[in-house]
Enzyme design. Structure first.
Site, PDB file in Angstrom:
ATOM      1  N   HIS A 106       0.781  -1.127  -0.077  1.00  0.00           N
ATOM      2  CA  HIS A 106       0.039   0.031  -0.122  1.00  0.00           C
ATOM      3  C   HIS A 106       0.918   1.363   0.080  1.00  0.00           C
ATOM      4  O   HIS A 106       0.524   2.166  -0.732  1.00  0.00           O
ATOM      5  CB  HIS A 106      -0.894  -0.206   1.370  1.00  0.00           C
ATOM      6  CG  HIS A 106      -1.743   1.421   1.475  1.00  0.00           C
ATOM      7  ND1 HIS A 106      -2.890   1.421   0.836  1.00  0.00           N
ATOM      8  CD2 HIS A 106      -1.282   2.501   1.971  1.00  0.00           C
ATOM      9  CE1 HIS A 106      -3.418   2.635   1.215  1.00  0.00           C
ATOM     10  NE2 HIS A 106      -2.459   3.292   2.049  1.00  0.00           N
ATOM     11  N   GLU A 107       1.876   1.300   0.839  1.00  0.00           N
ATOM     12  CA  GLU A 107       2.711   2.513   0.969  1.00  0.00           C
ATOM     13  C   GLU A 107       3.494   2.529  -0.410  1.00  0.00           C
ATOM     14  O   GLU A 107       4.019   3.662  -0.842  1.00  0.00           O
ATOM     15  CB  GLU A 107       3.662   2.402   2.099  1.00  0.00           C
ATOM     16  CG  GLU A 107       3.215   2.480   3.279  1.00  0.00           C
ATOM     17  CD  GLU A 107       2.068   3.425   3.575  1.00  0.00           C
ATOM     18  OE1 GLU A 107       2.275   4.523   2.923  1.00  0.00           O
ATOM     19  OE2 GLU A 107       1.199   3.026   4.596  1.00  0.00           O
ATOM     20  N   HIS A 135       1.435   4.460  -2.804  1.00  0.00           N
ATOM     21  CA  HIS A 135       1.447   6.028  -2.836  1.00  0.00           C
ATOM     22  C   HIS A 135       2.885   6.384  -3.437  1.00  0.00           C
ATOM     23  O   HIS A 135       2.541   7.625  -4.136  1.00  0.00           O
ATOM     24  CB  HIS A 135       1.465   6.352  -1.280  1.00  0.00           C
ATOM     25  CG  HIS A 135       0.398   6.238  -0.648  1.00  0.00           C
ATOM     26  ND1 HIS A 135      -0.724   6.893  -1.095  1.00  0.00           N
ATOM     27  CD2 HIS A 135       0.002   5.954   0.766  1.00  0.00           C
ATOM     28  CE1 HIS A 135      -1.702   6.725  -0.228  1.00  0.00           C
ATOM     29  NE2 HIS A 135      -1.405   6.026   0.881  1.00  0.00           N
TER      30      HIS A 135
END
Ligand code: ZN
Length: 226
Positions: free
Chosen positions: A99-100, A103
């Protein structure tokens, strides 16, 4: 000013936000006990997806920031992962790490919602700090215009939260796609990854709901006074 009909809805949203927070922790812990079949750690997963995306300049660092402090720092171009995510090889670790990375990929591609979010940040930051004071001052001193300015500033903070939603959903979608595409999780493991990511998304939805309801309440009060 004391009890407003909107307070009832705000109270429900607050309940949802608190419930979502316990769900995030609960889901993270639950799926922390399920080891991903690939055997990769969160740090390895992050590094491999970044390299595959041509983002070898983005670093992956271990952070002492405690549980659920994982984040991507767009200024330093660093993904900082907490201990259980960095070293762990569970479905939870992989979900959060990917998920990071999502980004970081958004940042690289200058994803429109992320760009908008960054532009709104300074105003939203001022808004969330000043608005309560302006509301209070406006009511105590009986200056309706002060409340109006407070509402305008608070709107920026609310808009910032609204824009955060597509940014978070998109990062999670990218995370799942990449994990599957690169064979880091099997199709049967997608469910656990989704549970972890969806719980996190729910906290953003609940807090945004609360902010929107508060904004509506202030607008209603403002209109009544005029
Ligand atoms: Zn995120």
């Amino acid at each position: 000013m004391f009890f407003h009909p909107m307070d009832f809805l705000i109270f429900i949203a607050l309940g949802l936000a608190l419930w979502a927070q316990t769900k995030v922790k609960g889901n993270f812990q639950k799926w922390s006990r399920v080891r991903a079949s690939s055997g990769l750690s969160g740090a390895q997963v992050a590094r491999q997806i970044l390299d595959q995306e041509g983002l070898s300049h983005v670093r992956v660092e271990y952070s002492k920031g405690g549980d659920l402090s994982d984040h991507y720092d767009p200024t330093a171009k660093v993904i900082r992962l907490s201990e259980p995510v960095y070293r762990g090889n569970s479905l939870s670790s992989l979900a959060v790490a990917a998920h990071e990375v999502g980004h970081a990929i958004q940042d690289e591609h200058r994803y429109s919602m992320l760009v908008l979010r960054h532009r709104l940040f300074p105003l939203a930051n001022i808004g969330s700090q000043l608005a309560p004071m302006l509301f209070l001052g406006g009511f105590l001193l009986g200056i309706t215009n002060l409340i109006g300015v407070g509402i305008a500033l608070f709107s920026a903070a609310v808009l910032f939260q609204v824009v955060t939603l597509p940014v978070e959903f998109d990062a999670s979608k990218r995370a799942k796609d990449k994990l599957l595409e690169l064979g880091m999780i099997k199709n049967s493991e997608e469910k656990g990854v989704s549970k972890v990511l969806n719980a996190a998304a729910l906290t953003y939805v609940a807090s945004t709901m609360m902010a929107v309801l508060q904004l509506i309440k202030f607008i209603m009060i403002f209109r009544n006074r005029r």
